[in-house]
Design a protein around this motif. Structure first.
Motif: not given
Length: 123
Positions: A11, A17, A119
């Motif tokens: 992202v 998220l 992530v």
């Protein structure tokens, strides 16, 4: 006991998220749950934790005001909503199941760990 984490991904900075963790194998609602993370070359650190009932939470200073942890004891899930993401949030995020019902930021008070979800926040 099994913990299955999902929801990681790539992202851009400022984006959001939502991580989810599904638990099975024990009485989920009796124990604290937490999210920890480990960035490359760094030690694992606590991100957010929640007690057995959801009435008490703790957030690391670095994520306070941006992340929200919540649990659904009927569905045996715990989620981490991450908003306003920053590049320094890049890490593998782990869901953890506590040994006790009380809230704790100490990793050795968590007996069960999921496989981790990556992530990556780009600048």
């Amino acid at each position: 006991v099994q913990l299955q984490a999902s929801g990681g991904g790539l992202v851009q900075a400022g984006g959001s998220l939502r991580l989810s963790c599904a638990a099975s194998g024990r009485t989920f609602s009796s124990y604290a749950m937490g999210w920890f993370r480990q960035a490359p070359g760094k030690e694992r650190e606590v991100v957010a934790v929640i007690n057995w009932s959801g009435s008490s939470t703790y957030y690391a200073d670095s994520v306070k005001g941006r992340f929200t942890i919540a649990r659904d004891n009927a569905k045996n899930t715990v989620n981490l909503q991450m908003n306003s993401l920053k590049p320094e949030d890049t890490a593998v995020y782990y869901c953890a199941g506590g040994r006790y019902g009380r809230i704790s930021r100490v990793s050795n008070e968590y007996a069960y760990w999921g496989q981790g979800t990556l992530v990556t926040v780009s600048s």
